[in-house]
Structures are given as C-alpha cells and as structure tokens.
Design a protein around this motif. Structure first.
Motif, PDB file in Angstrom:
ATOM      1  N   ALA A   1      -5.501  -5.874   7.038  1.00  9.20           N
ATOM      2  CA  ALA A   1      -4.690  -4.681   6.778  1.00  9.20           C
ATOM      3  C   ALA A   1      -3.937  -4.334   8.059  1.00  9.20           C
ATOM      4  O   ALA A   1      -4.555  -4.164   9.107  1.00  9.20           O
TER       5      ALA A   1
ATOM      6  N   SER B   1      -1.994   0.556  -5.037  1.00 10.29           N
ATOM      7  CA  SER B   1      -2.277  -0.660  -4.266  1.00 10.29           C
ATOM      8  C   SER B   1      -2.067  -1.869  -5.173  1.00 10.29           C
ATOM      9  O   SER B   1      -1.795  -1.727  -6.365  1.00 10.29           O
TER      10      SER B   1
ATOM     11  N   GLU C   1      -4.525 -10.463  -0.569  1.00 10.03           N
ATOM     12  CA  GLU C   1      -5.978 -10.617  -0.442  1.00 10.03           C
ATOM     13  C   GLU C   1      -6.394 -10.393   1.000  1.00 10.03           C
ATOM     14  O   GLU C   1      -5.774 -10.904   1.928  1.00 10.03           O
ATOM     15  N   LEU C   2      -7.455  -9.621   1.156  1.00  7.56           N
ATOM     16  CA  LEU C   2      -7.995  -9.354   2.482  1.00  7.56           C
ATOM     17  C   LEU C   2      -9.025 -10.419   2.828  1.00  7.56           C
ATOM     18  O   LEU C   2      -9.871 -10.776   2.001  1.00  7.56           O
TER      19      LEU C   2
ATOM     20  N   ALA D   1      -7.563   1.449  -0.279  1.00  6.48           N
ATOM     21  CA  ALA D   1      -6.216   2.025  -0.128  1.00  6.48           C
ATOM     22  C   ALA D   1      -6.189   3.527   0.193  1.00  6.48           C
ATOM     23  O   ALA D   1      -5.406   3.948   1.052  1.00  6.48           O
TER      24      ALA D   1
ATOM     25  N   TYR E   1      -6.961   3.876   3.782  1.00  7.82           N
ATOM     26  CA  TYR E   1      -5.925   3.204   4.575  1.00  7.82           C
ATOM     27  C   TYR E   1      -4.654   4.052   4.635  1.00  7.82           C
ATOM     28  O   TYR E   1      -4.048   4.223   5.701  1.00  7.82           O
TER      29      TYR E   1
ATOM     30  N   ALA F   1       0.890  -1.170   0.000  1.00  5.84           N
ATOM     31  CA  ALA F   1       0.000   0.000   0.000  1.00  5.84           C
ATOM     32  C   ALA F   1       0.921   1.209   0.000  1.00  5.84           C
ATOM     33  O   ALA F   1       1.771   1.355   0.891  1.00  5.84           O
TER      34      ALA F   1
ATOM     35  N   ASP G   1     -11.871  -4.842  -1.453  1.00  7.88           N
ATOM     36  CA  ASP G   1     -11.019  -4.548  -2.602  1.00  7.88           C
ATOM     37  C   ASP G   1      -9.972  -3.517  -2.182  1.00  7.88           C
ATOM     38  O   ASP G   1     -10.312  -2.403  -1.769  1.00  7.88           O
ATOM     39  N   TRP G   2      -8.678  -3.881  -2.309  1.00  5.62           N
ATOM     40  CA  TRP G   2      -7.611  -2.961  -1.900  1.00  5.62           C
ATOM     41  C   TRP G   2      -7.692  -1.623  -2.640  1.00  5.62           C
ATOM     42  O   TRP G   2      -7.374  -0.579  -2.080  1.00  5.62           O
ATOM     43  N   GLU G   3      -8.104  -1.670  -3.880  1.00  6.89           N
ATOM     44  CA  GLU G   3      -8.128  -0.430  -4.657  1.00  6.89           C
ATOM     45  C   GLU G   3      -9.097   0.588  -4.050  1.00  6.89           C
ATOM     46  O   GLU G   3      -8.819   1.784  -4.018  1.00  6.89           O
TER      47      GLU G   3
ATOM     48  N   VAL H   1       1.453  -5.229   2.856  1.00 10.45           N
ATOM     49  CA  VAL H   1       0.097  -5.651   3.214  1.00 10.45           C
ATOM     50  C   VAL H   1      -0.207  -6.976   2.506  1.00 10.45           C
ATOM     51  O   VAL H   1       0.480  -7.347   1.555  1.00 10.45           O
TER      52      VAL H   1
END
Length: 529
Positions: A368, A445, A403-404, A414, A417, A323, A409-411, A400
């Motif tokens: 995260a 991300s 996959e969470l 992010a 975050y 990230a 979705d990280w995008e 990071v």
C-alpha cells in the motif's frame, strides 16, 4: 422463424451501451438495453453514499473526452430535453497544490494564465508547455478522427509521419515512456511531477514505452475543449440517455443479468437471461460487457473460432486499482497554496518525481503506497445541487496494487488506509480538513468496485491495460478491433475496445459500424481500402 423482438439488443447499460443505443434509436432502429443492476450507468452514476442530500459520483466524474465526440454533439440537444445540463470550468480547471515550495500550478482554461503559473517554477517549462499546446492545434482533427473511428492499421501512423523530418521526430517521441518524455521536455522537478502525473492518468506506468503521446493530447485538449460535469451528478448523462431511449419507443430493462448469447446458424440472434427469458434481435447484438463476461461466460467453446477463448484469456486488465473515499463536508477544502487554489474544484497532488517513483515501486512490490499522490474533487463547488446549502462533497483517491503482498484484504484495510494515509496526506496540503469538517464518509476499494460493476475486473476500472499490445488495432484483440465479434451480427463496445476507458461515449463507434453494415449510413472512412 418468429419475428424478432427488436432490431438490436445491447448487453450492459453503462454509458457506452446507452450512447450506442441512443445513436441507433436516433437513426430509426428499435433497441433494447439489458442491465444487470437495478439502475443504469455502469461507471457513470450518482448516488447518495454518505448522508441524504449529498450526491456523489462513485466512479467516473470528470467529463472531458465526450465533448470531442462528434456523434455525442449531435445527440446532445436531444439529451438536454431529457435533463442533461453541463456545467463548465470556465476559468480554473485543475489545481496542483504543492506541499514543498511555491504556490503550486493551476491549469486554467486560458493557456496564458496556465503558463504564468508554470513560469513561477520555470520560464523554459512554460515555453515548452505552450509549444505542446500549439502542436495539438495541428493534430486536433486527426486526434478526434482516430479516437472515434475504428483504429487504423499500425503501419498507417508510420506511413503518415515517416516521409518528413518533423514527422520522424514525432514518431520517435511516440515511442517514449511518460517518464522519458517528461524528463526530456521539462526541467523543474515540480513541473515534471505535474506533467508526469497527467501523462499517467489512464493508469499507465511511468516507464511503460509508447505512452508519451498521452500528455500531448490530454492537457492541450483541456484548453481546447474544457472540462465539465453534469448538473446533479455524473449519472445525469446516463439517466438522460435512458429517458431518451424510452421516449422514442425503445426499451431499457434493469435487474436483468445476461447468461448466454444465442447463436443460430452462425449468427447471433439474441440473448438469454439468467431467469430463462430469451430476447431476440433481427439486425444485431452488442456486448458492452468486458471480454471475460462476453466470451468466456457468454458463448460455448464450439460457437467461437478455434483458439479464440485462449486469446480472450490472454487479455490483461492490469494490476492497479483504487483506494477511494467519498466525504460529506461542512466546508470545501482550503489549500495552503492560497485562494486561487481554493477556486479549483478538481485537484491533483503529485509531490515530486521521486515521490511518484516511490509510489510505483511500492505498487510493484504489492505494498500500500506510504506517501501517495492524491486526486480530489469537490464538485459541489461547481454544482451546488450536489449538497445541502453551504455544504460540500469530496472524492479522494489514489492508485494502489490490486493484490497486497501481505495477503491482506483491501476491503478490510481500506477504511484505515483512507484515514491514516490519504487524509493525512491531504492535511499536508490543506488547513481545514480536520475531523470536525467531515460529516460522513464512504470508502471504496478494489473488492467493492469489482462487486459494484462486473466490468471492473478485480477492481480495475480502465477496461484493460493500455499497453502497446492492447491499444489501437490490438484492442481488445488483433483482428477484432473493428467492434465486430467473431460471429455474424455480433458487436462489441465498452472500455475494453478502442479508445479505452473514461467518459468519452465511445459506444457511438460501434453504433456507426452497425449503421454502416445495415446501409443506413454510408461509409466515410479513410482507412477502408
């Protein structure tokens, strides 16, 4: 058969593909580099991501390892004629600010000054640090040789070390994890966090066995070789190579995506682009793309040995991504640890060993990180050309999970975050990183990384995990660690090959293997029988 278009074609115009081409061109070959993007550089780029006039390095930015590369040093005068100019950290190299106590630790070019800052926490740790630095002097030539040559058979390391008591001790130490090495060799918790953070820089895990040797090479080589950045941005390395290649009668084609490698009579003779264009080579084809793009997409099953694609599918990129946020700043960060810390453009903030443990436990759980370490660099402090007068750029990131566990979705996550966790953490160390100092931001991300560069598989930027089963003679696959593919006249380079990711210009190794095969260079390799 028709006359081939070029001597050698290289798929992928990242810095490894470009330096492979540059060395081949220097030795008189006509080369073509083919790149999917409208620009070259791969992970070694510079872009105005935030506000016009602020130049950011989206991916790789610190240039250390490339200066160990003897072939790069031969090419360097040529590249300097095409705009490459390195700026070195002659004094302060990296800062390790401390939010708990003391003034933090600074790695200076000068090992004495570095040991002085470590001694503020532990005199014994300063002594041990110096010993490791001095030991590197004894193995330096071997490190450079092993880094920029095809990997030796696994038994060679053992044969070289097992016949004397000191060698046996070193062999034993090489089996350790980064954490075991750190806890054995250092006593103060803040020094331990500093050491462990460095040892895991190649995105290895703290308890991964066989990773302890990383620190023994990484930190000492900083003192021996220094740390640098190209004036005008990391991408100036890539641009200078493109310019050099073109100035010498070879070609770089951008905006051209490779669809297939062309095989005839068991030899690779060229490649086909998605638009149907075919480009042929008489002496060799090189892929600097990752193994999945190269073999799963680039060849039909019947063109490869039986079982080869299954071996490719077993290659692991890893489960850790980044990230990252790029800032345009009114002024560079000012640290609570004082003016000496402010003079370091490059910072690593690791808290305690317990903080590092917590982060990796959260990563393993698909969460995260809640109290992450930070990596920041305000390269405009070293290179004022990267920002308008008096202004600054800053990169900030942490590791990071790809996959969470929540499925988020990280995008989408992010931007918040980076603001709520990373920036909040930076404010624990600094006095001036309030909102009014931030003029612009650009967030990166895993999903955006994967789109920007297809070799960043799932957003992993290392070219593949550095596990014992994927290092040295096993990288990228057993029996294929010599940069030659399973088809005649087909070669591989890039971070999925030995020695792995980072800006080291390892594309020169594949170039040398091609030159050996063509009889242009004589083999000078102690590993040959």
């Amino acid at each position: 058969m028709n006359m081939a278009d070029f001597d050698v074609i290289i798929a992928g115009g990242g810095h490894n593909g470009l330096i492979c081409a540059s060395l081949l061109v220097k030795n008189g070959l006509k080369v073509c580099v083919v790149e999917r993007n409208e620009w070259v550089g791969g992970g070694v780029l510079t872009r105005e991501l935030t506000i016009p006039g602020f130049k950011h390095d989206p991916f790789g930015s610190s240039h250390v390892w490339i200066h160990l590369n003897p072939d790069f040093q031969e090419l360097r005068p040529e590249l300097e004629k095409h705009g490459l100019r390195y700026i070195y950290s002659d004094d302060h190299i990296t800062g390790h600010p401390n939010k708990y106590d003391g003034q933090g630790i600074i790695v200076y070019k000068d090992v004495d000054k570095t040991c002085d800052t470590i001694a503020e926490y532990s005199k014994q740790d300063a002594i041990r640090y110096r010993e490791i630095y001095e030991e590197f002097g004894e193995i330096q030539d071997g490190v450079v040789k092993s880094m920029f040559s095809p990997p030796a058979p696994p038994s060679y390391l053992y044969q070289g070390l097992e016949n004397n008591p000191e060698g046996m001790k070193r062999l034993r130490d090489y089996q350790l994890s980064s954490r075991q090495f750190t806890l054995e060799n250092f006593e103060d918790d803040h020094v331990r966090a500093f050491i462990l953070g460095w040892a895991m820089a190649p995105q290895t895990l703290p308890d991964q066995l066989g990773t302890a040797s990383a620190f023994s090479v990484m930190i000492p080589s900083i003192h021996y070789f220094g740390q640098s950045i190209p004036e005008g941005g990391s991408g100036m390395l890539s641009e200078s190579m493109k310019s050099y290649i073109e100035a010498n009668g070879s070609k770089v084609i951008t905006g051209a995506t490779v669809k297939k490698f062309i095989v005839e009579n068991g030899e690779c003779i060229g490649l086909r682009l998605v638009d149907g264009t075919e480009i042929t080579a008489s002496k060799g084809v090189v892929s600097s793309l990752d193994p999945f793009q190269t073999y799963l997409n680039g060849f039909d099953d019947d063109e490869l040995p039986s079982g080869f694609k299954q071996m490719v599918r077993s290659f692991k990129f890893g489960d850790i991504t980044i990230a990252r946020v790029h800032y345009a700043l009114d002024e560079a960060p000012k640290f609570k640890n004082g003016s000496e810390m402010d003079k370091t453009a490059f910072q690593r903030m690791f808290g305690t060993v317990a903080d590092i443990d917590k982060q990796y436990q959260e990563i393993a759980a698909g969460q995260a990180p809640s109290d992450p370490f930070l990596w920041t660099a305000a390269w405009s402090q070293m290179d004022p050309t990267r920002a308008p007068e008096g202004k600054h750029t800053l990169i900030m990131d942490t590791f990071v999970p790809v996959e969470l566990q929540s499925g988020e979705d990280w995008e989408k996550l992010a931007p918040d975050y980076c603001r709520d966790v990373l920036l909040k953490q930076l404010r624990n160390y600094t006095v001036n990183m309030q909102d009014d100092n931030i003029l612009g931001e650009y967030v990166e991300s895993g999903p955006t990384l994967a789109r920007a560069n297809l070799c960043f598989n799932r957003g992993v930027t290392t070219g593949g995990e550095r596990t014992l089963s994927q290092m040295g003679a096993f990288r990228p696959f057993p029996n294929y660690a010599d940069y030659r593919g399973p088809i005649k006249k087909f070669y591989m380079t890039g971070p999925s090959c030995h020695p792995g990711g980072g800006i080291c210009g390892m594309g020169t190794i594949a170039a040398n293997e091609i030159l050996h095969d063509l009889g242009i260079k004589t083999v000078d390799d102690e590993f040959d029988f």
